[in-house]
Write a protein that holds these residues in place. Structure first.
Motif: not given
Ligand SMILES: Cc1cc2nc3c(=O)[nH]c(=O)nc-3n(C[C@H](O)[C@H](O)[C@H](O)COP(=O)(O)OP(=O)(O)OC[C@H]3O[C@@H](n4cnc5c(N)ncnc54)[C@H](O)[C@@H]3O)c2cc1C
Ligand code: SF4
Ligand code: SF4
Ligand code: SF4
Lengths: 396, 407
Positions: A68-69, A359-362, A382-385
């Motif tokens: 995900p990064y 809808l989004y996911v983190c 933190i980064a994906t949020g």
């Protein structure tokens, strides 16, 4: 009827809270729903970004393509960590460290943990092993044995203070009262110990920890640092408290202590969720939704004998293979395959293979995040949020 | 609410949230008193866990536990088991029956109010295990029980029955009358039938039989109204919790489910009226800095903070939400001599947080919070409904809501 909220976030962990804060700062009306307190409460409070190598951000380049990064990108990761730092400073617990450099903190078993940003109470935790280290412990304090640490360093010693209580929560509460703090400081001043640093288990208060830390440092004129303890872990709780306080200050509405009972959809849009609990269901309506319900520990994902399900929207999940492939034979080895399980998303953090549009996911629920293997826990959250908030901030 | 001690993963999140554990070394905390000890308990054996009585039933552990264990529910069940099997000291009996105490005291209010501050009375109270570190509540002669029983148009589409609770009834009937007037001014028909204590104090003092008796009585009254299209409204968050969770839950009241499904927090109900566009109120500015101490039982209701969402509509109102502290009074908990120190230390933490905000007024839904924190901070403590009413009083909707207000 108009939707009450622009964005409804499900999951009050580091990831969901950071998403909420960045949306609220842009003037969006946000709600956070959380079944309970998140994983960061029992963490060390240190922000792991990526443990391999000296520069965690450079390391992102060598992660597998599906991590995900990569969806966030090096620059945006750095930016989100600075945003986090700003919030923590405003909340009274500044974080030190450099986003481009990993650092070490001393853990309670005497080994060092590699991490990136640390609360200022751990700023001096990276010490030179030749320098004298004095560990302070508390009489009969549970799960903290200074000998574990002193036995690993030739130049170290310890003393024990009787706080009259033996739990981290109890001692932390005492430190927030002046007479106790003063007694402790004068006890420290009276110790006859060589020049060097002083390490204290992380019990120096909860909401007032910054002040307590500075007073003790000034009082004994030495470099002091906290050693994270087993849960209840004060640095993790402080992190949680400050993020939650920032949410409330920015006008985010909280619905705490209830899971999701049902989901209302209209076509390809999620319209509302209702909260589980006794009696009439509380209904929370939104234009967009962010799922930040965490991994297996928090119940965002659930594993049965042969399947992994996402527990709120029943989204399709990635599963590495049959159950026999989930675990390594070596239990303590980094990177069991099952850690790759989770929800796959597209470049704008929307779940793949579903028709839902808003809808989004983190956070740690994302597939391929492998938090334990890469030691990227809070950093990735933190980064994906922040990135998911950015992605959904456009449409709403 | 379901609870299952076997779901506990021993993460200690509940322990980190327990106000009593943090200051009282005799209390082993929610994890050990709840799921851990539950494994060794049996319905066939008498309860021996004396220390379960140290739990104040603030329910912060239930809210925090991510795994649905609900330690406070486990402890509550054990508290009542312990209460059934043991002699209950005078203070427990007194507070379990605080409804009758209130009824008696408000009949003779002037005498009681004069007596309780006296030194010799205090000595007697100490003797019976009652703390006097904060003044015992002042009682009012004109309690809700005697006041006007309805307001608003009979044919109104929105009809509510108001469950006011003991604190409003005996100590602050002005708040109750304000709620009645506010709702009527919003086009809602309000009825205030005769009612008794919700039963929470009895339950909290280990007397489940009395709690059940009160609950059955209220339930029959309220269910009768619900059948005729009324919703139930409460302002005291502990009453609300009792009606929606304990009636269908531990008290096993037959009408419990119906009540729980038709009961609303006042502000939740007003928001519903706004969202359904039944009313379009104009909120007048109030230039005040407010510290909103969130009562533990509002958190436990799991409905969010509806009053905050109304406050957001009031221009000029600066609201600081404080939700991390228990006031320490916890109903009758802090009035017991043996909990005096715990209560005082928790209160000191809460007051410090309030003072850090530097507010003009202090707001809380809970009567106990208002008493305890108002007294120790010296800052006027009001009910959220008083603020809402103040902001609406000169608008079209609110013009009939005029009347006394302490703001
Ligand atoms: C023991 C432990 C220690 C750790 N220590 C560190 C550390 O020191 N440093 C570090 O950087 N990382 C650490 N990590 C990793 C890191 O904590 C996590 O990866 C990261 O915080 C995950 O954040 P999140 O927001 O994705 O999810 P979580 O923190 O798991 O939050 C998810 C939230 O969603 C809620 N939720 C779940 N399901 C529902 C539902 N159906 N309805 C409503 N709400 C729901 C949960 O109650 C929870 O509050 C640690 C992890 C563990 C397990
Ligand atoms: S009861 Fe819940 S919060 Fe407490 S230790 Fe068990 S799982 Fe954790
Ligand atoms: S209900 Fe409150 S006092 Fe009782 S165990 Fe839970 S947190 Fe502690
Ligand atoms: S009086 Fe208020 S703050 Fe105190 S325990 Fe009750 S609800 Fe919590």
């Amino acid at each position: 009827m108009n939707a009450i909220y622009d964005v409804v976030i499900i999951g009050g962990g580091v990831s969901g809270m950071m998403a909420a804060i960045s949306l609220a700062e842009k003037g969006r009306k946000v709600a956070v729903i959380s079944k309970g307190d998140p994983v960061c409460c029992f963490s060390t409070g240190c922000i792991d970004v990526l443990a391999d190598g000296d520069d965690p951000l450079k390391g992102i380049g060598s992660l597998p393509d599906n991590h995900p990064y990569h969806l966030v990108g090096e620059e945006a990761v750095a930016h989100s960590l600075e945003l986090f730092r700003g919030i923590m400073s405003d909340g009274g617990m500044p974080y030190v460290g450099e986003v481009h450099a990993n650092r070490k903190v001393l853990a309670s078993l005497g080994r060092c943990k590699i991490t990136c940003l640390v609360p200022e109470t751990m700023a001096f935790s990276a010490f030179d092993p030749d320098e004298y280290l004095h560990v302070v412990s508390f009489y009969k304090m549970k799960d903290f044995y200074p000998q574990y640490i002193t036995s690993r360093y030739a130049n170290a010693g310890y003393s024990v203070f009787d706080a009259q209580v033996t739990t981290t929560a109890g001692i932390a509460e005492k430190f927030e009262n002046r007479p106790f703090l003063e007694t402790f400081i004068s006890w420290l001043q009276g110790l006859d110990i060589p020049e060097g640093r002083i390490a204290i288990p992380a019990v120096l208060g909860r909401s007032l920890a910054g002040d307590v830390y500075h007073e003790i440092s000034a009082g004994c004129g030495r470099k002091i640092f906290e050693i994270p303890t087993l849960p209840p872990s004060m640095p993790g709780l402080r992190l949680f408290d400050i993020l939650k306080k920032a949410l409330l200050q920015k006008g985010v509405n909280l619905y705490w202590g209830r899971g999701i009972y049902s989901v209302e959809k209209l076509g390809n849009q999620i319209e509302a969720v209702t909260l589980a609990g006794a009696g009439r269901a509380t209904r929370v309506e939104g234009k967009a939704f962010i799922l930040a319900s965490g991994s297996f520990v928090s119940g965002g994902l659930h594993a049965s004998m042969d399947a992994v399900t996402e527990t709120v929207f029943d989204l399709p999940t990635y599963l590495p293979g049959g159950r026999e492939t989930w675990f390594n034979d070596d239990f303590f080895a980094a990177g069991h395959e099952i850690e790759k399980a989770g929800v796959r998303v597209d470049s704008s953090f929307r779940p793949v293979d579903t028709k839902i549009e808003n809808l989004y996911v983190c956070g740690s629920i994302l597939a391929f995040s492998e938090v334990m293997k890469y030691r990227c826990g809070h950093g990735m959250a933190i980064a994906t949020g922040v990135a998911a908030a950015e992605a959904c901030g456009g449409p709403v | 609410m379901e609870f299952d001690f076997q779901h506990c993963i021993r993460c200690t999140v509940c322990v980190a949230n327990c106000p009593v554990f943090k200051v009282d070394t005799n209390f082993p905390g929610p994890k050990q008193s709840g799921p851990d000890a539950e494994r060794f308990r049996s319905d066939n054996e008498a309860s021996v866990d004396r220390w379960v009585q140290l739990c104040s039933q603030c329910k912060r552990c239930d809210v925090a536990c991510p795994y649905g264990v609900n330690p406070a529910q486990i402890i509550l069940r054990e508290q009542t088991r312990y209460g059934e099997g043991h002699f209950r000291p005078f203070a427990y009996r007194l507070f379990a029956n605080n409804y009758w105490l209130g009824a008696l005291n408000s009949m003779i209010a002037p005498v009681v109010n004069l007596m309780t501050p006296r030194m010799f009375v205090k000595r007697v109270l100490h003797l019976f295990g009652i703390s006097t570190s904060i003044p015992l509540p002042q009682y009012r002669v004109h309690s809700m029980n005697r006041s006007w029983r309805w307001k608003g148009r009979r044919r109104s589409r929105k009809k509510v029955v108001f469950f006011y609770g003991c604190f409003i009834n005996y100590n602050r009937p002005d708040i109750g009358r304000g709620v009645r007037d506010l709702l009527a001014s919003l086009g809602v028909r309000v009825v205030i039938p005769r009612q008794v204590c919700c039963g929470l104090p009895a339950l909290g003092n280990g007397d489940i039989a009395t709690a059940r008796k009160f609950a059955r009585k209220n339930a029959r009254i309220l269910a009768g109204y619900i059948d005729r299209g009324y919703d139930v409204i409460y302002t005291c968050t502990s009453c609300g919790l009792s009606l929606t969770q304990d009636y269908p839950g531990i008290l096993g009241v037959p009408e419990g489910k119906k009540i729980s499904e038709n009961t609303y927090n006042l502000h939740e109900y007003i928001l519903k009226l706004v969202e359904q566009e039944y009313i379009k109120p104009t909120f007048e500015p109030l230039h005040r800095k407010v510290a909103y101490h969130i009562p533990c039982h509002l958190r436990a209701l799991g409905i969010g903070y509806p009053a905050v969402r109304l406050f957001e509509k009031i221009p000029g109102l600066e609201v600081h939400i404080l939700e991390d502290n228990c006031c320490g009074l916890a109903g009758s908990y802090g009035f017991k001599k043996k909990h005096e120190e715990t209560s005082a230390r928790l209160c000191a933490d809460a007051v410090r947080a309030i003072k850090a905000v530097g507010p003009d007024i202090l707001v809380s839904d809970c009567g106990a919070c208002k008493m305890q924190l108002g007294y120790f901070s010296g800052i006027p403590a009001v009910d959220p409904s008083e603020i809402v009413r103040e902001s609406l009083r000169n608008t079209r909707e609110g013009k009939r809501a005029k009347g006394d207000s302490r703001l």
